[in-house]
Scaffold this active site. Structure first.
Site, PDB file in Angstrom:
ATOM      1  N   TRP A 153       1.088  -0.748  -0.130  1.00  0.00           N
ATOM      2  CA  TRP A 153      -0.117  -0.477  -0.200  1.00  0.00           C
ATOM      3  C   TRP A 153       1.445   1.367  -0.115  1.00  0.00           C
ATOM      4  O   TRP A 153       2.000   1.310   0.838  1.00  0.00           O
ATOM      5  CB  TRP A 153      -0.734  -0.369   1.442  1.00  0.00           C
ATOM      6  CG  TRP A 153      -1.488   1.133   1.202  1.00  0.00           C
ATOM      7  CD1 TRP A 153      -2.430   1.745   0.381  1.00  0.00           C
ATOM      8  CD2 TRP A 153      -2.033   2.565   2.735  1.00  0.00           C
ATOM      9  NE1 TRP A 153      -2.896   2.730   1.574  1.00  0.00           N
ATOM     10  CE2 TRP A 153      -1.903   3.023   2.353  1.00  0.00           C
ATOM     11  CE3 TRP A 153      -1.033   2.188   3.773  1.00  0.00           C
ATOM     12  CZ2 TRP A 153      -2.963   4.546   3.266  1.00  0.00           C
ATOM     13  CZ3 TRP A 153      -1.264   3.019   4.444  1.00  0.00           C
ATOM     14  CH2 TRP A 153      -2.089   4.329   4.731  1.00  0.00           C
ATOM     15  N   ASP A 199       0.691  -8.873   1.272  1.00  0.00           N
ATOM     16  CA  ASP A 199      -0.694  -8.642   0.811  1.00  0.00           C
ATOM     17  C   ASP A 199      -0.770  -7.551  -0.341  1.00  0.00           C
ATOM     18  O   ASP A 199       0.266  -6.401  -0.103  1.00  0.00           O
ATOM     19  CB  ASP A 199      -0.724  -7.492   2.794  1.00  0.00           C
ATOM     20  CG  ASP A 199      -2.360  -6.500   2.166  1.00  0.00           C
ATOM     21  OD1 ASP A 199      -3.435  -8.497   2.539  1.00  0.00           O
ATOM     22  OD2 ASP A 199      -2.771  -5.638   2.427  1.00  0.00           O
ATOM     23  N   TYR A 221      -5.063  -0.151  -4.641  1.00  0.00           N
ATOM     24  CA  TYR A 221      -3.494   0.472  -5.177  1.00  0.00           C
ATOM     25  C   TYR A 221      -2.399   0.942  -5.906  1.00  0.00           C
ATOM     26  O   TYR A 221      -2.821  -0.195  -7.025  1.00  0.00           O
ATOM     27  CB  TYR A 221      -2.718  -0.906  -4.081  1.00  0.00           C
ATOM     28  CG  TYR A 221      -3.324  -0.847  -2.518  1.00  0.00           C
ATOM     29  CD1 TYR A 221      -4.119  -0.309  -1.751  1.00  0.00           C
ATOM     30  CD2 TYR A 221      -2.511  -1.966  -2.173  1.00  0.00           C
ATOM     31  CE1 TYR A 221      -3.800  -0.625  -1.134  1.00  0.00           C
ATOM     32  CE2 TYR A 221      -2.871  -2.382  -0.272  1.00  0.00           C
ATOM     33  CZ  TYR A 221      -3.679  -1.759  -0.092  1.00  0.00           C
ATOM     34  OH  TYR A 221      -4.256  -2.356   0.897  1.00  0.00           O
ATOM     35  N   SER A 267      -0.453  -0.371   9.580  1.00  0.00           N
ATOM     36  CA  SER A 267       0.797   1.116  10.507  1.00  0.00           C
ATOM     37  C   SER A 267       0.511   0.481  11.763  1.00  0.00           C
ATOM     38  O   SER A 267       0.910   1.487  12.500  1.00  0.00           O
ATOM     39  CB  SER A 267      -0.396   1.784  10.544  1.00  0.00           C
ATOM     40  OG  SER A 267       0.087   2.705  10.327  1.00  0.00           O
ATOM     41  N   ARG A 298       6.280  10.487   4.921  1.00  0.00           N
ATOM     42  CA  ARG A 298       5.068  10.050   4.765  1.00  0.00           C
ATOM     43  C   ARG A 298       4.498  11.752   5.227  1.00  0.00           C
ATOM     44  O   ARG A 298       3.481  11.950   4.691  1.00  0.00           O
ATOM     45  CB  ARG A 298       5.003   8.999   5.631  1.00  0.00           C
ATOM     46  CG  ARG A 298       2.909   8.982   5.312  1.00  0.00           C
ATOM     47  CD  ARG A 298       2.673   7.815   4.298  1.00  0.00           C
ATOM     48  NE  ARG A 298       3.156   6.968   3.757  1.00  0.00           N
ATOM     49  CZ  ARG A 298       2.871   6.471   4.279  1.00  0.00           C
ATOM     50  NH1 ARG A 298       2.135   6.168   5.260  1.00  0.00           N
ATOM     51  NH2 ARG A 298       3.779   5.053   4.183  1.00  0.00           N
ATOM     52  N   GLY A 344       5.261  -2.368   4.947  1.00  0.00           N
ATOM     53  CA  GLY A 344       5.454  -1.380   3.845  1.00  0.00           C
ATOM     54  C   GLY A 344       7.238  -0.730   3.831  1.00  0.00           C
ATOM     55  O   GLY A 344       7.831  -0.948   5.136  1.00  0.00           O
ATOM     56  N   GLN A 356      15.043  -1.302   4.611  1.00  0.00           N
ATOM     57  CA  GLN A 356      13.901  -1.517   5.452  1.00  0.00           C
ATOM     58  C   GLN A 356      13.937  -2.096   5.830  1.00  0.00           C
ATOM     59  O   GLN A 356      12.699  -2.791   7.210  1.00  0.00           O
ATOM     60  CB  GLN A 356      13.548  -0.291   5.381  1.00  0.00           C
ATOM     61  CG  GLN A 356      13.440   0.618   4.978  1.00  0.00           C
ATOM     62  CD  GLN A 356      12.674   1.948   4.395  1.00  0.00           C
ATOM     63  OE1 GLN A 356      11.828   1.707   3.761  1.00  0.00           O
ATOM     64  NE2 GLN A 356      12.399   3.509   4.866  1.00  0.00           N
TER      65      GLN A 356
END
Length: 336
Positions: free
Chosen positions: A21, A49, A54, A206, A228, A285, A291
Site C-alpha cells: 500500500w 498483502d 492500490y 500501520s 510520509r 511496507g 527497511q
C-alpha cells in the site's frame, strides 16, 4: 521468521507480512519495489498483502511480477476488494456479487496466480446486503479462486454477523485487517474480544503509525524530505493526527527501552503489536529493501511485562482507544 496460525484455521502466515500500500506503482520505482519483495523473501517472509485499489490495480501487477518464479505453494498471497477501480463506474466498487466476482478474476490475472490464499473485504459495504456479499465470497471459495476469506476494518458487530453467515455457508472467515499500533489501540475494547471468541485473527496495518514510531520525526525539527508527512497525495493527511509535539517528544523517550533490547524504534513498535496473541501478522511496507530487512527482525522478539509497562507509561495516555473510531472512519457509501 516466526509463523502463526491465521484464525481458527490450519493456515500459517509469517509474523511479518510485506504489504505494498502507498508504495508499489506510486511512490517507488518498480525496480525498487521488486528489490523490496526479494528482501522480504530473503528475510523469511512468506505472506504478501495487496489490494486491487492500490495505485488503481498497478500494485497487484508489480507484486505479481516480483513474485514470478517463486514456488507458489510456499507463499501466502492476500488481496482485497471494495475500493473503486478502473473507470470508477457505478459497479466498479463495493461488495456486490457483480463487483466481487469480476474483481477476483482481475486480481488473479494481475497477480499471475490461479488463487489467492486470503481474499478480504477491504471495508464494509453499507449499500449491499451482507447476505449477498458472503454468498459471493462463498462462490469464490468454491470455485477455488480463494482459500480463505477475511475482512478489513470491520466493527465487532459486523464481524459477528459476517462470521455467522460464513458459518452457514460452510466457508472460513478467519481474519480482520485493522490499524493497530502503540498509538492506535481501538480494536482492544470490542473487536479483539469478539475476534478471539469467533476464531478470527488480526493482520494489522500501520504498526509503526505511518512512520511516527520510528522516531524520525523530531519535535521542532524540519520534516525529513520524501517522508510520509511531506506526501501531499494523502500520506500527510493520514499522519497528521500523530504529528503533535507531545507525541513526537514521547516517542523519543522510547529510545532507551529499544536500545536495552538491541532494537531500533521501528522494530520495537512491530514487536509491540506482535506481543498480542490475537495478532497473527504485522504488515510492513518499505521504500527501500534495507527497511524490509531491518523490520523483519522484529519477528520472534519477546517483550517482558516490565517492558510493556514502561512503554505504556510513555505512550499509553496518548493512544486512541475509542472503539467507535472504526465505525466513524468506515465508508458511508461505496465511493468514499
Amino acid at each position: 521468521m516466526e509463523f502463526r496460525y491465521l484464525g481458527n484455521s490450519g493456515l500459517k502466515v509469517s509474523a511479518i507480512t510485506y504489504g505494498n500500500w502507498l508504495t508499489h506503482g506510486s511512490q517507488v520505482e518498480n525496480e525498487t519495489a521488486v528489490g523490496c519483495v526479494r528482501a522480504a523473501l530473503d528475510s523469511g517472509i512468506t505472506s504478501f498483502d495487496t489490494a486491487d485499489v492500490y495505485a488503481n490495480t498497478v500494485a497487484e501487477k508489480v507484486l505479481g511480477k516480483a513474485l514470478k518464479g517463486q514456488r507458489r505453494e510456499s507463499l501466502e498471497v492476500f488481496t482485497k476488494v471494495f475500493g473503486p477501480t478502473g473507470p470508477k463506474g457505478p459497479n466498479d466498487s463495493g461488495l456486490s456479487r457483480k463487483h466481487i466476482l469480476e474483481s477476483i478474476d482481475g486480481s488473479l490475472q494481475r497477480l499471475k496466480t490461479d488463487y489467492v490464499d486470503l481474499y478480504q473485504a477491504h471495508r464494509y459495504d453499507v449499500e449491499t446486503p451482507l447476505e449477498e456479499t458472503m454468498q459471493a465470497f462463498a462462490d469464490v471459495v468454491r470455485q477455488g479462486k480463494a482459500l480463505y476469506i477475511g475482512v478489513s476494518e470491520w466493527t465487532a458487530d459486523q464481524l459477528r454477523a459476517g462470521h455467522a453467515l460464513a458459518t452457514d455457508l460452510n466457508i472460513q472467515l478467519i481474519s480482520n485487517q485493522p490499524q493497530y499500533s502503540m498509538l492506535w489501540r481501538v480494536i482492544e475494547a470490542e473487536v479483539e474480544p469478539v475476534s478471539r471468541e469467533l476464531g478470527i485473527s488480526q493482520i494489522v496495518w500501520s504498526p509503526i503509525a505511518q512512520g511516527v514510531l520510528t522516531g524520525k520525526y523530531k519535535p521542532g525539527s524540519a520534516l525529513p524530505k520524501g517522508s510520509r508527512a511531506t506526501d501531499e497525495k494523502g500520506g500527510a493527511k493520514m499522519i497528521e493526527r500523530f504529528m503533535t509535539p507531545e507525541v513526537l517528544a514521547s516517542v523519543q523517550e522510547l529510545n532507551p527501552i529499544a536500545k536495552e533490547l538491541d532494537l531500533d524504534l521501528a522494530q520495537l513498535a512491530i514487536a509491540w503489536v506482535l506481543r498480542n496473541s490475537n495478532v497473527a501478522s504485522a504488515i510492513i511496507g518499505a521504500s527501500r529493501p534495507e527497511q524490509v530487512t531491518a523490520n523483519a527482525k522484529a519477528a520472534g522478539v519477546t517483550l517482558s511485562e516490565e517492558t510493556q509497562s514502561r512503554i505504556d507509561a510513555v505512550l499509553g495516555h496518548l493512544a486512541e482507544y475509542n472503539p467507535a473510531r472504526t465505525h466513524e472512519q468506515s465508508p458511508k457509501s461505496r465511493e468514499t
